[in-house]
Design an enzyme around this catalytic site. Structure first.
Site, PDB file in Angstrom:
ATOM      1  N   GLU A   1       1.009  -1.133  -0.041  1.00 40.33           N
ATOM      2  CA  GLU A   1       0.029   0.070   0.032  1.00 40.33           C
ATOM      3  C   GLU A   1       0.926   1.135   0.143  1.00 40.33           C
ATOM      4  OE1 GLU A   1      -3.100  -0.353  -1.014  1.00 40.33           O
ATOM      5  OE2 GLU A   1      -3.148  -2.502  -0.510  1.00 40.33           O
TER       6      GLU A   1
ATOM      7  N   ASP B   1       3.633  -4.632  -5.079  1.00 43.27           N
ATOM      8  CA  ASP B   1       4.277  -5.824  -4.770  1.00 43.27           C
ATOM      9  C   ASP B   1       5.723  -6.081  -4.727  1.00 43.27           C
ATOM     10  OD1 ASP B   1       1.659  -7.002  -4.248  1.00 43.27           O
ATOM     11  OD2 ASP B   1       1.692  -8.085  -6.048  1.00 43.27           O
TER      12      ASP B   1
HETATM   13 ZN   LIG Z   1      -2.729  -2.675  -4.518  1.00 44.39          ZN
END
Ligand SMILES: [Zn+2]
Length: 680
Positions: free
Chosen positions: A516, A581
């Protein structure tokens, strides 16, 4: 982020509820070696190595299209909500109009199938009559405004959103919309599979008209009308890749200018029927779309517009209508589009509907019951550790100038962090709920949500607001609010386990936190400054370097082949999530390393080193069995890559992974140095 923001709950209310079923609960724990495939090779396919045991043992239940290693957690939360709602329904001592009464009565109204059957399509009668009364296309704006007031989606979207370039104010926004299929591409692609889905959609529309009582020949003609209008709208629409970029959807103009773009559409009549507050400026996010709609108003007959609006009314309301409508709706959106075999049980659909309509009233009880204060404290600590790790990391980036580094750090430090549940709960006092009127409850709830959104226009931004309900197993970054948000629902195993070792928690929830945070610096997030405004804080040279690095990630993902559906990931569509990621894991790794400093080295557990457990922690939240139809839909519409690539993609770029599992150059999970991607 979803767009426009006022559609958030609306989408949940009337969304086709895609198959899900009751399941016996099994206890969850963080990282479980029994889920692995120990005969598989970690260096060839780490996703299968970490999840192979689980994938082999867990068939997809009939009422699901996807079943993964985090599904039990979701089911557990839904079980808690069910208990809360059943208790609330029985508790007649709660004061009338209180939240507890409301959630109980709403749930009861949804569960009352005999009454819903008995009412038939009567709840739609008034709106159907308004549609049928239209005489010319000049009558269309007022009827459309009336439908939008009730949150029935059709033709376009209208709502309120923070000004992309001045995030401290909320403006009106008008955007493309009006499709019944999940994306414009479903109308425009001409491969065999796309053509067959489009034909099945036509049959579904036809069946819904038949259920409304139209004769079969007429229903068939009407379905063709709907397909023609929606295909025209699809042709005018931006695709999903373009829509990731908010800078391409910023066209602020005066109301007068908007009227000039669409001279055939009476905005005054529309806004009056919608009961919108007065405003001077509007973001017409997709002017090409609106110009096209304007010319369609001159070419499509009023009879055809009536057909189109009747379809969208019944389509949006399907789940509030008798079983025949619910089943027909499931048959297309559940079975055909997602491969789900069975409709989920009614109680489960009703729990989700209550979460969609009264999510913060329900969530307030949920967190008291299911969210320990220790979890919040531990999360705060983890977020602080990851923030420190990213701050250090930014200062080591050789490709970025010191000036841009400083700005990036200032942005990172400005992030608001929300954990668990809102500090201020939503006020539902003006929303009337009746035990005996499910469809009416949904209509009023839709209206409540539309006007809660519209009322924000011209008012200061409420920074305390949440975009997800507390039990949600998910997290988000909102670029306009410059915030990262972690609902209580996700702060449980296998994401977050208060009783597990740090290594697993840093890999799982740490990876999610890092993900995030990294969204704030992905290919789109980087365009927003520390105040949440679209504004370019990059030097030209740094921006060029960034784009090169992002392109590396895009190409890697475009190369990922999904054999079972004969398609590749669309690297442009999943770019932001993939950068999230890759960056997130690196930051989580750095924070984990930092946490080990000055302490005795943790012992191996289950035969795995702390480093190995970090990567296993991440990998084991992404195990997914998924029906081929659902895979296809995900590849076409979802900015998130498939679980297998969320594991093998980032890890194959990390030398730390290769070292932890003694993988060698030449192994599939090890990219040679000159082929590795690294952004942050
Ligand atoms: Zn995301």
């Amino acid at each position: 982020m979803r767009f426009p923001s006022s559609r958030l709950a609306v989408a949940v209310i009337f969304a086709a509820l895609l198959g899900i079923a009751a399941l016996a609960q099994t206890g969850s724990r963080g990282f479980d070696p029994a889920n692995m495939c120990t005969t598989c090779n970690a260096c060839e396919d780490f996703y299968t190595y970490a999840n192979g045991g689980w994938l082999a043992k867990n068939e997809i239940p009939a009422a699901f299209s996807v079943w993964g290693t985090t599904s039990n957690l979701r089911e557990k939360n839904i079980g808690v909500l069910r208990q809360i709602l059943e208790d609330a329904d029985k508790n007649t001592t709660a004061p009338a109009g209180s939240n507890e009464r409301k959630i109980g009565e709403f749930y009861a109204s949804c569960m009352d199938e005999p009454r819903i059957e008995g009412l038939g399509v009567k709840p739609l009668a008034q709106e159907m009559a308004a549609i049928n009364k239209m005489k010319t296309t000049r009558d269309l704006p007022a009827v459309l405004g009336r439908l939008h007031d009730l949150s029935v989606r059709s033709l376009f979207n209208f709502g309120a959103v923070q000004d992309f370039k001045n995030s401290s104010v909320v403006t009106a926004i008008a955007g493309q919309g009006g499709l019944g299929l999940p994306d414009r591409d479903y109308y425009l692609k001409d491969d065999e599979k796309s053509k067959s889905v489009k034909a099945a959609y036509g049959r579904h529309v036809e069946n819904m008209f038949k259920l409304l009582g139209d004769d079969p020949a007429q229903a068939a003609t009407e379905a063709q009308v709907v397909l023609r209008i929606e295909t025209d709208l699809a042709n005018l629409s931006l695709d999903r890749v373009a829509r990731r970029d908010l800078s391409k959807q910023y066209n602020k103009m005066t109301l007068a200018d908007m009227k000039a773009v669409t001279p055939s559409f009476d905005w005054d009549a529309y806004l009056k029927a919608l009961k919108a507050p007065k405003f001077a400026d509007v973001n017409m996010a997709h002017p090409v779309f609106f110009k096209g709609v304007d010319s369609m108003l001159g070419t499509v007959s009023i009879e055809d517009w009536k057909t189109y609006l009747r379809w969208h009314l019944v389509h949006d309301a399907a789940d509030a209508l008798p079983t025949a409508f619910v089943n027909e709706n499931f048959d297309f959106y559940g079975k055909t589009l997602n491969g789900t075999k069975e409709l989920q049980p009614r109680w489960r659909r009703c729990v989700l509907a209550t979460d969609g309509v009264l999510g913060e009233a329900l969530g307030e009880v949920y967190v008291k019951k299911a969210f320990p204060p220790e979890a919040k404290a531990r999360m705060k600590e983890l977020v602080n550790n990851l923030t420190a790790a990213l701050r250090d990391d930014i200062q080591t980036l050789k490709w970025m100038s010191e000036l841009t580094q400083k700005q990036a750090i200032a942005k990172l430090e400005s992030f608001a962090v929300k954990i668990g549940y809102p500090d201020k709960w939503r006020d539902y006092s003006s929303l009337k709920i009746e035990r005996t009127a499910y469809a009416d409850n949904l209509i009023r709830a839709g209206q409540f949500e539309v006007h809660r959104g519209l009322a924000k226009i011209g008012r200061p931004v409420d920074k305390t607001e949440w975009g997800m309900t507390p039990p949600t197993v998910n997290a988000y970054y909102n670029p306009l609010m410059a915030e990262i948000v972690f609902p209580a629902g996700i702060l449980q195993p296998p994401y977050f386990d208060l009783s597990a070792d740090d290594a697993v928690n840093y890999g799982a929830i740490g990876g999610v936190i890092g993900h995030e945070m990294s969204h704030g610096f992905d290919d789109q997030g980087r365009k927003f400054d520390l105040k949440g405004n679209l504004s370019d804080w990059w030097t030209a040279e740094d921006a060029k370097n960034y784009t090169e690095r992002a392109t590396c990630v895009e190409q890697q993902f475009s190369d990922f082949r999904v054999e079972e559906v004969g398609m590749n990931q669309n690297g442009k569509l999943v770019l932001g999530e993939s950068i999230g990621d890759l960056g997130g894991l690196k930051i989580a790794w750095l924070a984990f390393q930092k946490s080990l400093q000055g302490k005795p080295r943790p012992a191996n557990i289950d035969g795995f080193t702390p480093e190995q457990r970090f990567f296993l922690g991440w990998a084991q939240v992404w195990g997914r069995n998924q029906r081929t139809e659902a895979i296809r839909q995900q590849l076409l519409t979802d900015p998130h890559p498939l679980g297998r690539f969320r594991v093998n993609g980032p890890l194959s770029n990390m030398p730390q992974f290769a070292e932890a599992f003694s993988c060698k150059l030449g192994d599939k999970m090890v990219r040679p140095e000159d082929k590795r991607c690294q952004v942050w």
